[in-house]
Design a protein around this motif. Structure first.
Motif, PDB file in Angstrom:
ATOM      1  N   GLY A 116     -53.008 -28.335   4.995  1.00 40.51           N
ATOM      2  CA  GLY A 116     -53.633 -29.646   5.164  1.00 40.51           C
ATOM      3  C   GLY A 116     -55.081 -29.650   4.730  1.00 40.51           C
ATOM      4  N   VAL A 117     -55.827 -28.635   5.153  1.00 39.55           N
ATOM      5  CA  VAL A 117     -57.242 -28.546   4.776  1.00 39.55           C
ATOM      6  C   VAL A 117     -57.391 -28.337   3.278  1.00 39.55           C
ATOM      7  N   PHE A 118     -56.532 -27.486   2.703  1.00 39.86           N
ATOM      8  CA  PHE A 118     -56.593 -27.192   1.266  1.00 39.86           C
ATOM      9  C   PHE A 118     -56.383 -28.450   0.426  1.00 39.86           C
ATOM     10  N   LEU A 119     -55.336 -29.220   0.723  1.00 38.54           N
ATOM     11  CA  LEU A 119     -55.056 -30.406  -0.091  1.00 38.54           C
ATOM     12  C   LEU A 119     -56.150 -31.457   0.073  1.00 38.54           C
ATOM     13  N   ALA A 120     -56.647 -31.637   1.282  1.00 38.58           N
ATOM     14  CA  ALA A 120     -57.709 -32.620   1.498  1.00 38.58           C
ATOM     15  C   ALA A 120     -58.982 -32.237   0.740  1.00 38.58           C
ATOM     16  N   LEU A 121     -59.305 -30.944   0.710  1.00 40.98           N
ATOM     17  CA  LEU A 121     -60.479 -30.490  -0.052  1.00 40.98           C
ATOM     18  C   LEU A 121     -60.248 -30.631  -1.550  1.00 40.98           C
ATOM     19  N   CYS A 122     -59.023 -30.366  -2.002  1.00 38.04           N
ATOM     20  CA  CYS A 122     -58.701 -30.579  -3.418  1.00 38.04           C
ATOM     21  C   CYS A 122     -58.868 -32.044  -3.790  1.00 38.04           C
ATOM     22  N   ASP A 123     -58.502 -32.939  -2.864  1.00 38.40           N
ATOM     23  CA  ASP A 123     -58.657 -34.370  -3.110  1.00 38.40           C
ATOM     24  C   ASP A 123     -60.128 -34.745  -3.242  1.00 38.40           C
ATOM     25  N   VAL A 124     -60.977 -34.147  -2.402  1.00 40.39           N
ATOM     26  CA  VAL A 124     -62.423 -34.392  -2.514  1.00 40.39           C
ATOM     27  C   VAL A 124     -62.934 -33.883  -3.862  1.00 40.39           C
ATOM     28  N   LEU A 125     -62.508 -32.687  -4.249  1.00 45.71           N
ATOM     29  CA  LEU A 125     -62.933 -32.112  -5.524  1.00 45.71           C
ATOM     30  C   LEU A 125     -62.477 -32.972  -6.703  1.00 45.71           C
ATOM     31  N   ALA A 126     -61.287 -33.562  -6.590  1.00 46.96           N
ATOM     32  CA  ALA A 126     -60.753 -34.398  -7.666  1.00 46.96           C
ATOM     33  C   ALA A 126     -61.624 -35.612  -7.954  1.00 46.96           C
ATOM     34  N   ARG A 127     -62.438 -36.012  -6.983  1.00 46.47           N
ATOM     35  CA  ARG A 127     -63.295 -37.187  -7.175  1.00 46.47           C
ATOM     36  C   ARG A 127     -64.536 -36.872  -8.013  1.00 46.47           C
ATOM     37  N   PHE A 128     -64.830 -35.582  -8.197  1.00 46.30           N
ATOM     38  CA  PHE A 128     -66.078 -35.205  -8.868  1.00 46.30           C
ATOM     39  C   PHE A 128     -65.868 -34.485 -10.201  1.00 46.30           C
ATOM     40  N   LEU A 129     -64.662 -34.010 -10.476  1.00 49.20           N
ATOM     41  CA  LEU A 129     -64.431 -33.260 -11.714  1.00 49.20           C
ATOM     42  C   LEU A 129     -64.580 -34.130 -12.948  1.00 49.20           C
ATOM     43  N   ASN A 130     -64.309 -35.433 -12.794  1.00 46.54           N
ATOM     44  CA  ASN A 130     -64.440 -36.355 -13.926  1.00 46.54           C
ATOM     45  C   ASN A 130     -65.206 -37.601 -13.489  1.00 46.54           C
ATOM     46  N   HIS A 131     -66.234 -37.383 -12.698  1.00 42.37           N
ATOM     47  CA  HIS A 131     -67.020 -38.477 -12.124  1.00 42.37           C
ATOM     48  C   HIS A 131     -67.566 -39.392 -13.219  1.00 42.37           C
ATOM     49  N   PRO A 132     -67.511 -40.716 -13.066  1.00 40.12           N
ATOM     50  CA  PRO A 132     -67.151 -41.496 -11.870  1.00 40.12           C
ATOM     51  C   PRO A 132     -65.657 -41.807 -11.749  1.00 40.12           C
ATOM     52  N   TYR A 133     -64.830 -41.223 -12.618  1.00 39.61           N
ATOM     53  CA  TYR A 133     -63.394 -41.475 -12.531  1.00 39.61           C
ATOM     54  C   TYR A 133     -62.737 -40.400 -11.674  1.00 39.61           C
ATOM     55  N   GLU A 134     -61.643 -40.781 -11.024  1.00 41.11           N
ATOM     56  CA  GLU A 134     -60.929 -39.829 -10.185  1.00 41.11           C
ATOM     57  C   GLU A 134     -59.828 -39.146 -10.975  1.00 41.11           C
ATOM     58  N   MET A 135     -59.679 -37.864 -10.726  1.00 41.06           N
ATOM     59  CA  MET A 135     -58.624 -37.086 -11.352  1.00 41.06           C
ATOM     60  C   MET A 135     -57.457 -36.978 -10.371  1.00 41.06           C
ATOM     61  N   PRO A 136     -56.204 -37.047 -10.851  1.00 43.36           N
ATOM     62  CA  PRO A 136     -55.071 -36.850  -9.936  1.00 43.36           C
ATOM     63  C   PRO A 136     -55.184 -35.511  -9.210  1.00 43.36           C
ATOM     64  N   VAL A 137     -54.901 -35.520  -7.925  1.00 50.19           N
ATOM     65  CA  VAL A 137     -55.083 -34.315  -7.129  1.00 50.19           C
ATOM     66  C   VAL A 137     -54.166 -33.187  -7.593  1.00 50.19           C
ATOM     67  N   GLY A 138     -53.023 -33.547  -8.205  1.00 51.53           N
ATOM     68  CA  GLY A 138     -52.115 -32.530  -8.725  1.00 51.53           C
ATOM     69  C   GLY A 138     -52.738 -31.672  -9.800  1.00 51.53           C
ATOM     70  N   VAL A 139     -53.690 -32.235 -10.541  1.00 54.01           N
ATOM     71  CA  VAL A 139     -54.390 -31.459 -11.571  1.00 54.01           C
ATOM     72  C   VAL A 139     -55.240 -30.381 -10.905  1.00 54.01           C
ATOM     73  N   VAL A 140     -55.886 -30.730  -9.804  1.00 55.85           N
ATOM     74  CA  VAL A 140     -56.747 -29.772  -9.098  1.00 55.85           C
ATOM     75  C   VAL A 140     -55.910 -28.662  -8.471  1.00 55.85           C
ATOM     76  N   THR A 141     -54.794 -29.027  -7.815  1.00 56.42           N
ATOM     77  CA  THR A 141     -53.951 -27.990  -7.218  1.00 56.42           C
ATOM     78  C   THR A 141     -53.371 -27.075  -8.293  1.00 56.42           C
ATOM     79  N   ALA A 142     -53.115 -27.635  -9.484  1.00 57.02           N
ATOM     80  CA  ALA A 142     -52.603 -26.811 -10.582  1.00 57.02           C
ATOM     81  C   ALA A 142     -53.658 -25.821 -11.083  1.00 57.02           C
ATOM     82  N   LEU A 143     -54.939 -26.197 -11.017  1.00 61.65           N
ATOM     83  CA  LEU A 143     -56.007 -25.286 -11.433  1.00 61.65           C
ATOM     84  C   LEU A 143     -56.006 -24.018 -10.582  1.00 61.65           C
ATOM     85  N   PHE A 144     -55.631 -24.160  -9.321  1.00 58.57           N
ATOM     86  CA  PHE A 144     -55.501 -22.993  -8.445  1.00 58.57           C
ATOM     87  C   PHE A 144     -54.104 -22.374  -8.557  1.00 58.57           C
ATOM     88  N   GLY A 145     -53.095 -23.228  -8.685  1.00 59.07           N
ATOM     89  CA  GLY A 145     -51.716 -22.763  -8.595  1.00 59.07           C
ATOM     90  C   GLY A 145     -51.202 -22.012  -9.791  1.00 59.07           C
TER      91      GLY A 145
END
Length: 335
Positions: free
Chosen positions: A289-318
């Protein structure tokens, strides 16, 4: 062993703090940053005319809660699958379970567009069952089909096939834009009412997982060992599959496909707590739960001001973690 229990106890007792901090980060930061005093006012002195209060209560807070719940569901599902199959590569995304749920929802949106939210959850469950039956059925027909790498390959092939069929159906019936939500997993579109509807199913799935945790620990030592110790392995596997279907189907119905949470987190929980699934399963839920929520926060800044799908962030780790498992362990049994 005592050290493992101490680590598990630390995770349990500190979890409210980590969850609270994660929710706070998720509420504070995004395309528009909001200060903590505004959050306090929105929680205790809500003003319908205040735009920031509306954003907090109707968007960011449900999004944070939903991300924590979905991460927990997927991580617990992955832990059960890895323990049940003794397969380090098992997870809802790798084994095609999430693709099956998304496939069923695609069919539902095309041919039954007036379906209620509760019916959508039901169709998502059916899709999960479909993919599990196909993957395990094909694995049983192949020589060495139940080996970890073979199962991962079969699951990936079936998942890709179902995903491709879904895309073709969505394109033909011109509903691709509606379907894209379930394949890009944009958490900002979470429906708070759907979260409430899904909670009973989630409670049943988690309760079943926790109730089976001791039996899954024994099963993870090998089926022959489990049978020798008096375990009814078929019923244990059936119960574990029901739990996986409920938790994965619920997560896909809520937010769509999100990969790798169920692969990464159970390994981290196992590393911290040892081989006892009475510790692995609840720790996986907390960490997931903590991991996905933090990935969601990170997804908001990787392509700021646009949001990146959270699945892209989890894939960067996965993805690197997946290759690590194949290289270091050969995808082998963890027991």
């Amino acid at each position: 062993m005592q050290a493992r229990y101490r680590i598990a106890a630390l995770i349990f007792w500190s979890s409210p703090l980590w969850i609270l901090l994660t929710v706070l980060l998720s509420v504070l930061y995004g395309v528009k940053s909001i200060d903590i005093w505004t959050v306090r006012d929105a929680l205790f002195q809500f003003d319908e005319g205040n735009v920031n209060h509306q954003i907090i209560m109707h968007s960011r807070l449900p999004r944070a809660i939903g991300a924590i719940l979905i991460g927990a569901f997927l991580a617990i599902s992955g832990a059960l699958m890895q323990g049940m199959t003794r397969n380090d590569l098992a997870s809802p995304s790798i084994m095609g379970v999430t693709d099956g749920s998304a496939f069923a929802i695609t069919l539902c949106m095309v041919w039954m567009p007036a379906s209620s939210s509760l019916e959508m959850i039901g169709y998502s469950f059916a899709g999960s069952v479909l993919s599990i039956v196909i993957v395990f059925g094909l694995a049983s027909l192949l020589p060495g089909g139940f080996s970890p790498v073979s199962m991962a390959i079969v699951g990936t092939i079936i998942g890709t096939f179902l995903s491709s069929i879904s895309a073709a159906i969505a394109s033909y019936f011109q509903v691709s834009q509606n379907i894209s939500f379930w394949y890009n997993a944009r958490l900002h579109q979470l429906d708070p009412e759907l979260i409430q509807l899904s909670l009973p199913f989630a409670v049943i799935g988690i309760s079943l997982a926790v109730g089976l945790s001791r039996s899954v620990t024994i099963l993870s030592l090998g089926e022959e060992v489990a049978v020798g110790l008096g375990q009814r392995t078929k019923w244990i596997k059936f119960g574990a599959v029901v739990s996986v279907v409920l938790l994965t189907g619920t997560s896909v119905a809520l937010a769509g496909k999100i990969g790798f949470v169920g692969l990464i987190i159970p390994h981290i929980a196992r590393l911290l707590t040892g081989m006892d699934y009475r510790l692995i399963i609840p720790c996986s839920g907390i960490l997931g739960g903590v991991f996905l929520a933090l990935c969601d926060v990170l997804a908001r800044f990787l392509n700021h001001p646009y949001e990146m799908p959270v699945g892209v962030v989890t894939a960067l780790f996965g993805v690197p973690f997946f290759f690590y498992l194949i290289r270091k362990k050969g995808g082998g049994n963890h027991a």
